[in-house]
Scaffold this motif. Structure first.
Motif, mmCIF file in Angstrom:
data_model
loop_
_atom_site.group_PDB
_atom_site.id
_atom_site.type_symbol
_atom_site.label_atom_id
_atom_site.label_comp_id
_atom_site.label_asym_id
_atom_site.label_seq_id
_atom_site.Cartn_x
_atom_site.Cartn_y
_atom_site.Cartn_z
ATOM 1 N N UNK A 280 0.664 -1.058 0.138
ATOM 2 C CA UNK A 280 0.105 0.023 0.124
ATOM 3 C C UNK A 280 1.100 1.104 -0.088
ATOM 4 N N UNK A 281 1.600 0.775 0.995
ATOM 5 C CA UNK A 281 2.669 2.823 0.439
ATOM 6 C C UNK A 281 3.655 2.617 -0.221
ATOM 7 N N UNK A 282 4.245 1.518 -1.297
ATOM 8 C CA UNK A 282 5.165 1.322 -2.395
ATOM 9 C C UNK A 282 4.152 1.423 -3.704
ATOM 10 N N UNK A 283 2.641 1.337 -3.083
ATOM 11 C CA UNK A 283 2.317 1.401 -4.783
ATOM 12 C C UNK A 283 0.914 2.337 -4.918
ATOM 13 N N UNK A 284 0.208 2.570 -3.543
ATOM 14 C CA UNK A 284 -1.342 2.576 -3.850
ATOM 15 C C UNK A 284 -0.584 4.345 -2.714
ATOM 16 N N UNK A 285 -1.546 5.001 -2.841
ATOM 17 C CA UNK A 285 -2.117 5.827 -1.540
ATOM 18 C C UNK A 285 -1.337 5.431 -0.130
ATOM 19 N N UNK A 286 -1.120 5.520 0.438
ATOM 20 C CA UNK A 286 -0.454 5.858 2.252
ATOM 21 C C UNK A 286 -1.572 5.561 2.683
ATOM 22 N N UNK A 287 -2.532 6.165 2.323
ATOM 23 C CA UNK A 287 -3.781 6.037 3.592
ATOM 24 C C UNK A 287 -4.609 4.845 2.997
ATOM 25 N N UNK A 288 -4.025 4.297 2.164
ATOM 26 C CA UNK A 288 -4.931 2.658 2.189
ATOM 27 C C UNK A 288 -4.313 1.656 2.919
ATOM 28 N N UNK A 289 -3.235 2.397 3.528
ATOM 29 C CA UNK A 289 -2.273 1.685 4.596
ATOM 30 C C UNK A 289 -2.642 0.946 5.874
ATOM 31 N N UNK A 290 -3.964 1.974 6.611
ATOM 32 C CA UNK A 290 -4.871 2.191 7.447
ATOM 33 C C UNK A 290 -5.346 1.223 7.660
ATOM 34 N N UNK A 291 -6.207 -0.085 6.310
ATOM 35 C CA UNK A 291 -7.216 -0.579 5.801
ATOM 36 C C UNK A 291 -6.161 -1.802 6.559
ATOM 37 N N UNK A 292 -5.185 -2.489 5.396
ATOM 38 C CA UNK A 292 -4.535 -3.587 6.883
ATOM 39 C C UNK A 292 -3.895 -3.638 7.937
ATOM 40 N N UNK A 293 -3.763 -2.224 8.186
ATOM 41 C CA UNK A 293 -2.985 -1.376 9.989
ATOM 42 C C UNK A 293 -5.055 -2.036 11.283
ATOM 43 N N UNK A 294 -5.723 -2.165 10.624
ATOM 44 C CA UNK A 294 -6.682 -2.267 11.189
ATOM 45 C C UNK A 294 -7.261 -4.057 10.568
ATOM 46 N N UNK A 295 -6.979 -4.240 9.645
ATOM 47 C CA UNK A 295 -6.903 -5.897 9.767
ATOM 48 C C UNK A 295 -6.496 -7.035 11.036
ATOM 49 N N UNK A 296 -5.051 -6.517 11.230
ATOM 50 C CA UNK A 296 -4.859 -7.027 11.635
ATOM 51 C C UNK A 296 -4.848 -7.055 13.382
ATOM 52 N N UNK A 297 -5.482 -6.239 13.685
ATOM 53 C CA UNK A 297 -5.955 -5.874 14.680
ATOM 54 C C UNK A 297 -7.745 -7.240 15.119
ATOM 55 N N UNK A 298 -8.768 -6.908 13.577
ATOM 56 C CA UNK A 298 -9.380 -7.469 13.531
ATOM 57 C C UNK A 298 -9.107 -8.900 13.943
ATOM 58 N N UNK A 299 -8.465 -9.772 12.639
ATOM 59 C CA UNK A 299 -8.009 -11.361 12.450
ATOM 60 C C UNK A 299 -7.394 -11.522 14.025
ATOM 61 N N UNK A 300 -6.025 -11.159 14.463
ATOM 62 C CA UNK A 300 -6.176 -11.656 15.757
ATOM 63 C C UNK A 300 -7.065 -11.977 17.045
ATOM 64 N N UNK A 301 -8.025 -10.576 16.688
ATOM 65 C CA UNK A 301 -9.209 -10.739 18.085
ATOM 66 C C UNK A 301 -9.996 -11.955 17.434
ATOM 67 N N UNK A 302 -10.180 -12.574 16.506
ATOM 68 C CA UNK A 302 -11.054 -13.287 15.837
ATOM 69 C C UNK A 302 -9.833 -15.095 16.286
ATOM 70 N N UNK A 303 -8.593 -14.206 15.880
ATOM 71 C CA UNK A 303 -7.738 -15.733 16.253
ATOM 72 C C UNK A 303 -8.234 -16.006 17.902
ATOM 73 N N UNK A 304 -8.030 -14.971 18.340
ATOM 74 C CA UNK A 304 -7.763 -15.274 20.028
ATOM 75 C C UNK A 304 -9.363 -16.035 20.882
ATOM 76 N N UNK A 305 -10.235 -15.635 19.695
ATOM 77 C CA UNK A 305 -11.801 -16.785 20.301
ATOM 78 C C UNK A 305 -11.658 -17.672 20.121
ATOM 79 N N UNK A 306 -11.196 -18.129 18.464
ATOM 80 C CA UNK A 306 -10.935 -19.554 18.383
ATOM 81 C C UNK A 306 -9.914 -20.280 19.273
ATOM 82 N N UNK A 307 -8.728 -20.163 20.061
ATOM 83 C CA UNK A 307 -8.077 -20.435 20.491
ATOM 84 C C UNK A 307 -8.249 -20.441 22.125
#
Length: 317
Positions: A280-307
């Motif tokens: 995102x930082x390299x090829x797209x709008x730097x602001x679009x990197x917020x998406x995967x930045x938030x995604x890491x929080x959500x996916x690890x909350x799901x991982x925590x519930x699964x565990x």
């Protein structure tokens, strides 16, 4: 306390990373310490990932690393999701803030399966070998999709296909191939050291939790310093959550046809967000990197519930 930390390792790691970053960011007396530790942390994180994968790959039966049915279906759904976003941007001539929003969604989809997905899947009792195989396939698919799709949605992107493909493959080799090669050597030629590594229970999982603290702090840093309004950040964060839930759900749906619900869910849902932020930082709008930045929080909350659910269903562990 020990039992709580064991069950909720990932949320504790995420909270710790957030608190530590905020302390260094907003307490003036810690400015010098923050400047001192910042480059050290940047250097430690890749080393952590290398060691995590090395320890994980030491447990892999290399003879069982081969594609299976669910790999192709999960990869196909990733391809379909990418095509939906890219075709929407092109046909609807989307620009401005709406383009940034869709780019942030695209990076959450086009990113490859996280190398740490094998760690979580193994912890949940899934097939380590099948997850490891899909991780390689997913990275190869991403290496093809990124140089094809990004120039189509942003005409300012100057990305020759072969150059971008080779650059991404180099990163894949550093992250995946080298630790696997070292693990293969240790497993077949350093038997005493290999037995010691695999006998340390959950070593790779707790190392990953430590790295998660680092990446969470970095994610919070990017969100705090994002040059936009809180409302716009909430929109991106909400869409990242929606995409995360959809990918986990679709992956699990595909997996239940093959008796691999857990594996396929992690394969499609758990993304290499550090890589997604980089593209995102390299090829797209730097602001679009917020998406995967938030995604890491959500996916690890799901991982925590699964565990947590897995721990309740298997009290003997």
């Amino acid at each position: 306390m020990k039992s709580f930390l064991k069950e909720w390792t990932l949320p504790v790691a995420m909270v710790a990373g957030t608190v530590i970053y905020l302390l260094f960011a907003y307490i003036p007396a810690l400015d010098d310490a923050g400047d001192f530790f910042d480059p050290i942390i940047d250097a430690i994180f890749p080393l952590f990932m290398f060691l995590i994968l090395f320890v994980t790959f030491c447990k892999v039966d290399f003879r069982r690393l081969r594609p299976v049915g669910w790999h192709w279906w999960v990869g196909m759904f990733q391809l379909v999701f990418v095509l939906i976003i890219v075709s929407s941007i092109i046909t609807l001539h989307i620009t401005g803030d709406r383009l940034v929003i869709l780019e942030s969604v695209l990076t959450c989809i086009i990113g490859p399966c996280a190398a740490a997905a094998a760690v979580v899947t193994s912890k949940l009792g899934g097939s380590l070998e099948e997850m490891t195989t899909y991780t390689f396939l997913s990275n190869f698919l991403t290496a093809i999709l990124v140089p094809v799709c990004f120039p189509l949605i942003d005409k300012t992107v100057d990305m020759p296909f072969l150059a971008a493909f080779w650059l991404i493959l180099q990163k894949v080799c550093m992250v995946l191939v080298l630790p696997m090669a070292l693990a293969y050597v240790v497993k077949h030629f350093m038997h005493h050291f290999h037995r010691w590594i695999i006998n340390v229970k959950d070593l790779s999982f707790y190392m990953w939790a430590m790295s998660l603290s680092i990446v969470t702090g970095t994610t919070v840093k990017h969100i705090v310093h994002a040059n936009t309004t809180p409302w716009f950040l909430l929109v991106i964060a909400g869409l990242a959550l929606f995409v995360c839930l959809v990918q986990f759900a679709v992956g699990r749906y595909v997996g239940h046809f093959f008796g691999r619900t857990q594996e396929a869910g992690q394969a499609l849902g758990q993304k290499n967000t550090a890589f997604a932020i980089w593209i995102a930082y390299t090829y797209l709008s730097p602001l679009s990197s917020v998406g995967p930045g938030c995604y890491i929080l959500w996916q690890n909350m799901i991982n925590s519930i699964e565990l947590w659910q897995h721990g309740r269903n298997t009290p003997h562990q």
